[in-house]
Design a protein around this motif. Structure first.
Motif, mmCIF file in Angstrom:
data_model
loop_
_atom_site.group_PDB
_atom_site.id
_atom_site.type_symbol
_atom_site.label_atom_id
_atom_site.label_comp_id
_atom_site.label_asym_id
_atom_site.label_seq_id
_atom_site.Cartn_x
_atom_site.Cartn_y
_atom_site.Cartn_z
ATOM 1 N N ARG A 124 0.833 -1.213 0.000
ATOM 2 C CA ARG A 124 0.000 0.000 0.000
ATOM 3 C C ARG A 124 0.863 1.258 0.000
ATOM 4 O O ARG A 124 0.463 2.291 -0.540
ATOM 5 N N MET A 151 -3.376 -1.978 -9.805
ATOM 6 C CA MET A 151 -3.397 -2.800 -8.598
ATOM 7 C C MET A 151 -4.594 -3.744 -8.617
ATOM 8 O O MET A 151 -5.681 -3.394 -9.059
ATOM 9 N N ILE A 191 0.432 3.268 -11.686
ATOM 10 C CA ILE A 191 0.542 1.844 -11.415
ATOM 11 C C ILE A 191 -0.850 1.232 -11.559
ATOM 12 O O ILE A 191 -1.832 1.967 -11.653
ATOM 13 N N LEU A 245 -1.395 4.350 -1.259
ATOM 14 C CA LEU A 245 -2.624 4.350 -0.464
ATOM 15 C C LEU A 245 -2.320 4.656 0.994
ATOM 16 O O LEU A 245 -3.216 5.006 1.761
ATOM 17 N N PRO A 302 -1.775 8.102 -5.548
ATOM 18 C CA PRO A 302 -1.781 6.827 -6.274
ATOM 19 C C PRO A 302 -1.886 7.026 -7.786
ATOM 20 O O PRO A 302 -1.190 6.366 -8.551
ATOM 21 N N ALA A 303 -2.755 7.950 -8.209
ATOM 22 C CA ALA A 303 -2.968 8.146 -9.643
ATOM 23 C C ALA A 303 -1.688 8.624 -10.322
ATOM 24 O O ALA A 303 -1.373 8.214 -11.437
ATOM 25 N N ALA A 340 1.832 1.667 -3.515
ATOM 26 C CA ALA A 340 0.690 2.135 -4.308
ATOM 27 C C ALA A 340 0.352 3.591 -4.009
ATOM 28 O O ALA A 340 -0.313 4.249 -4.800
#
Lengths: 339, 317
Positions: free
Chosen positions: A47, A79, A77, A52, A72-73, A50
């Motif tokens: 996470r 997921m 990536i 998050l 994250p955007a 990522a």
């Protein structure tokens, strides 16, 4: 070339160190498995990669760029979640192209890519269905489809197979690995299942209590466990660890043999027949030891047998720190025995 | 004792012969199942018939009769309905109710949703905030009406004191036909939004946080995620809340009794309040029954739209 680099990354939940000073790298186009028991920090590490969760310390870079503080955007990536996280009110097709719609990809290209991805994951005939009308394996494929349609170079997977039955799990394992290699993605794959790690990974990172216990190829972890924890975690059944004075002697079940006139007297406690081989659970000197025998073993529980193993196959660990002791000595002995 | 087994009939197929229960007994079993089912349904059915279906039919019947002083009923057909169509107060109440519904329903639902999203986040004092929003629902309606009565009191009420700060004169909020409906709408929104928020909050907590995260990874903004994911998944709740809001907007009586008594000049008379007045102040139960039939028709229409149309277009988990 390494695409994913974590350097000295930490994440704390209050006093708990969920991820504690973790550094790792994943090479381009490779599959790295984060392995460990539940609560070891592997999912949190994923996470963090990522985006998050935000790291409390350390830096994360993807494709050479520092992404530690990006959303994250922005990390570009894809997921796959353990729960698949499919949007229940959207059709399979809408689920897969969700990200493309967000990024305002033209309808023509969206359709073309949807068609290609649906073929790859084998969902072409189910595109109009809702997720609730799909089986577990099909949902898994939708999640995969959604992850690969973006054509992101990095794909993260959080225990993607844990909701599937054993047969399907085996199937998807092979499929995900094939897909990863075919598309040349760099993949980080979280699991607590050492079989998945052994069969899929280019590189395994075994974690324990937020720290990296050992990192290396599946073969290294199996043949050269750096600690007793690794020895116990990798392999089914795990390595036998026999306490002897201040050290632990480790020996894999397949390296132990039941032979007349063997070095150690043992009593058979139970026998598990797996078909191709049998696991004989014995007791020597009051400690359990499992023996893997080929074929259908005829020994009976309660029987007294004699067992033996090649000393060159032994692994030695310190009984307190559980660290491997005899790296150099063992290497020498192996070299000597093979001559 | 020797158990005698019946010989199997010759024409039976293998599967039928293999079934442990002969056909006649299977029939008896089905019959018993049906009896059991009806017995289990009976208590609820009795209550429903006695307190819902029978009163509806009795009301419809009653609207076609008038009761004389001596207690005898005289059939008058649709006379009451003709009288109703010519009754300006009825039309006034109906139109008032329409504006009242339009004023309260969308606003209270939107407000409830916003508050629910707000208190669903992780933050300090979240429990206190949730409680604060829910308080209006817990308070007795009489107390609520009295509090708001004080707000709206001319000259020394809260609102007029605030106006005084800006040098504005007093205003008889509830006494003026142009403001009385607005005042009621504001109060009802205040009261209902907190109640509806609880439903939205429960629904939001049912949604997996994974969905938000998956959307975030795909690059969706928060507004986009709300529009395409959260709001559609909340639709069952929205529908439920909307139905409740519609029913409530036709059910409001108590506040009117305390605050305005339908005045001034029927500017705040709503349908149910008018029914109440006709039935208990004017003692005209026949006309009250007629008005009640109209109310029933309105609410049935709402139910029909829900079951016939909206349910099919909404995703239920």
């Amino acid at each position: 070339m390494s695409v994913i680099t974590l350097s000295r990354v930490s994440k704390f939940w209050g006093a708990m160190r969920a991820v504690d000073d973790v550094s790792l790298t994943a090479d381009e186009g490779s599959l790295l498995v984060l392995l460990g028991p539940s609560g070891c920090g592997k999912s949190t590490t994923l996470r963090l990669i990522a985006g998050l969760e935000e790291a409390d310390a350390g830096t994360i870079s993807l494709g050479g760029a520092d992404v530690t503080h990006l959303t994250p955007a922005q990390r570009k990536i894809s997921m796959v979640f353990q729960s698949y996280a499919l949007f229940p009110h959207l059709s399979v097709a809408e689920n897969i192209v969700f990200g493309l719609r967000v990024r305002r990809v033209s309808r023509a290209e969206r359709d073309a890519r949807l068609k290609r991805v649906a073929d790859i994951v084998g969902l072409s005939h189910l595109l109009e269905r809702k997720p609730s009308q799909l089986s577990g394996g099909q949902r898994q494929r939708v999640a995969l489809g959604r992850a690969i349609i973006a054509e992101a170079r990095i794909c993260l997977m959080d225990e993607p197979l844990s909701n599937l039955d054993a047969k399907l799990r085996h199937e998807m394992r092979t499929e995900i690995r094939a897909l990863q290699q075919r598309l040349g993605m760099t993949m980080i794959y979280v699991t607590h299942d050492q079989t998945e790690a052994m069969t899929m990974a280019d590189r395994v990172v075994l974690m324990r209590d937020g720290r990296i216990e050992q990192s290396g190829s599946p073969e290294e972890l199996y043949n050269h466990p750096a600690t007793a924890f690794t020895a116990r975690f990798i392999g089914t059944p795990p390595m036998n660890l026999l306490r002897q004075d201040d050290r632990l002697i480790g020996v894999r079940p397949e390296h132990v043999q039941i032979v007349a006139g063997g070095d150690h007297a043992a009593r058979v406690k139970a026998v598990e027949h797996l078909g191709a081989d049998s696991i004989v659970l014995c007791e020597i000197y009051g400690q359990p030891i499992s023996v893997r025998l080929e074929g259908f073993s005829k020994v009976q529980p309660g029987e007294d047998v004699r067992i033996a193993w090649d000393a060159a196959r032994e692994h030695h660990f310190d009984s307190k720190s559980e660290v491997r002791l005899d790296d150099i000595a063992n290497e020498d002995r192996l070299a000597a025995s093979s001559q | 004792m020797v158990a005698h087994r019946r010989p199997v009939a010759s024409g039976m197929t293998d599967t039928a012969a293999a079934s442990p229960i002969p056909q006649r007994r299977a029939g008896a079993q089905a019959w018993w199942n049906a009896v059991n089912a009806w017995l289990l349904l009976l208590p609820a059915a009795v209550l429903l018939v006695a307190f819902t279906h029978y009163p509806i039919l009795a009301t419809i019947r009653h609207s076609l009769f008038i009761t004389k002083r001596n207690g005898t009923e005289v059939f008058i057909g649709l006379d009451s309905y003709q009288g109703m169509a010519a009754d300006p107060i009825f039309w006034k109440a109906l139109i008032n109710n329409f504006w009242f519904a339009l004023g309260t329903i969308p606003t209270s639902i939107a407000l409830a949703l916003v508050m629910a999203i707000w208190v669903n986040r992780n933050m300090r004092g979240r429990g206190f905030l949730r409680l604060a929003y829910f308080t209006p629902t817990v308070l007795p309606m009489i107390a609520v009406a009295n509090i708001w009565l004080f707000f709206y009191t001319p000259d020394y009420g809260l609102l007029d004191q605030l106006r005084g700060v800006f040098g504005l004169g007093g205003w008889n909020w509830l006494g003026d036909p142009s403001t009385v409906m607005g005042c009621l709408i504001v109060m009802v929104i205040w009261k209902e939004a907190g109640f509806f928020m609880i439903f939205y909050l429960a629904a939001l907590q049912q949604l997996s946080p994974d969905l938000d995260e998956a959307a975030a990874i795909e690059g969706a903004s928060r507004w986009y995620t709300f529009r395409r994911i959260t709001f559609p998944l909340l639709m069952p709740t929205t529908l439920f809340v909307a139905i409740n809001a519609v029913i409530n907007s036709f059910k409001l009586v108590d506040h009117l009794v305390i605050m305005t008594k339908g005045g001034p000049n029927n500017a705040s008379t709503l349908l149910l309040y008018y029914i109440y007045e006709v039935a208990f102040t004017f003692q005209d139960s026949s006309y009250a029954a007629t008005l009640t039939v109209v109310l029933l028709l309105l609410l049935s229409a709402v139910a029909l739209v829900k079951f016939g149309y909206l349910d099919r277009r909404i995703h239920y988990q």
